[in-house]
Design an enzyme around this catalytic site. Structure first.
Site, PDB file in Angstrom:
ATOM      1  N   LYS A  95       0.834  -1.203   0.000  1.00  0.00           N
ATOM      2  CA  LYS A  95       0.000   0.000   0.000  1.00  0.00           C
ATOM      3  C   LYS A  95       0.872   1.258   0.000  1.00  0.00           C
ATOM      4  O   LYS A  95       0.624   2.206   0.739  1.00  0.00           O
ATOM      5  CB  LYS A  95      -0.925   0.004   1.215  1.00  0.00           C
ATOM      6  CG  LYS A  95      -1.802  -1.234   1.296  1.00  0.00           C
ATOM      7  CD  LYS A  95      -3.193  -0.902   1.725  1.00  0.00           C
ATOM      8  CE  LYS A  95      -4.070  -2.117   1.830  1.00  0.00           C
ATOM      9  NZ  LYS A  95      -4.491  -2.681   0.602  1.00  0.00           N
ATOM     10  N   CYS A  96       1.877   1.260  -0.845  1.00  0.00           N
ATOM     11  CA  CYS A  96       2.876   2.324  -0.884  1.00  0.00           C
ATOM     12  C   CYS A  96       2.855   2.994  -2.254  1.00  0.00           C
ATOM     13  O   CYS A  96       2.464   2.372  -3.244  1.00  0.00           O
ATOM     14  CB  CYS A  96       4.249   1.689  -0.608  1.00  0.00           C
ATOM     15  SG  CYS A  96       5.654   2.789  -0.754  1.00  0.00           S
TER      16      CYS A  96
END
Length: 184
Positions: free
Chosen positions: A35-36
């Site tokens: 989730k970057c």
């Protein structure tokens, strides 16, 4: 000289894996997150893996939740996300810590071998990371700690760490060094 072959890690199911299994191969070790802003690099990593795997190239993926809690979930859910979203086929291991006293021994070793390599300031996220990390620690650039997700360590066929790439590094620059090592 110490090499990565002296370490064992846990696969995503918790089984021990000796890094000796990667002897005589060029290896790229990456701490990742799902989730970057850098998560799309999974595509680039998979393309490198597919292009050079038959020549003796491996990508070793170590999810890490230490940077902005951007690798939530179980080892299995992370694996499924990467397979389904990015079609990754390279080896993925158990989630690790890469910094701090309880950092995985492999990552302690990697950081001892190669310190912070600097940001590619042309990358749109580089200034954001530099500002954020400078506020937390004005001397952060002098420390070998991993600064963010998708930091990469390149290992030659002898198990020696030869380069470190920060997440802002262009994949073409990494690929050039991989090709040189494969030919060596």
């Amino acid at each position: 000289m110490k090499t990565i072959y002296e370490f064992s890690v846990k696969d995503r199911k918790g089984q021990d894996v000796s890094l000796r299994a990667y002897a005589n191969e060029v290896v790229l070790i990456v701490n990742t997150a799902t989730k970057c802003g850098f998560t799309p690099q999974y595509d680039e990593l998979e393309k490198l893996y597919e292009k050079y795997h038959a020549e003796g190239f491996e990508v070793l993926d170590f999810p890490c939740n230490q940077f902005g809690q951007q690798a939530p979930g179980t080892d299995e859910s992370i694996h499924e996300f990467c397979k389904l979203t990015f079609g990754t086929k390279f080896s993925r291991f158990k989630k690790v810590k890469v910094n701090g006293e309880d950092a995985d021994p492999l990552f302690k070793f990697l950081k001892e071998q190669k310190g912070f390599a600097g940001w590619d300031m042309e990358h749109p996220i580089a200034h954001i990371l530099d500002d954020m990390l400078s506020k937390e620690d004005p001397d952060y650039k002098e420390k070998s700690d991993i600064k963010w997700n998708f930091t990469k360590f390149l290992v030659n066929k002898k198990g020696q760490v030869v380069a470190r790439f920060e997440p802002t590094e262009k994949i073409e620059n990494i690929e050039k060094q991989i090709v040189e090592l494969l030919k060596a």
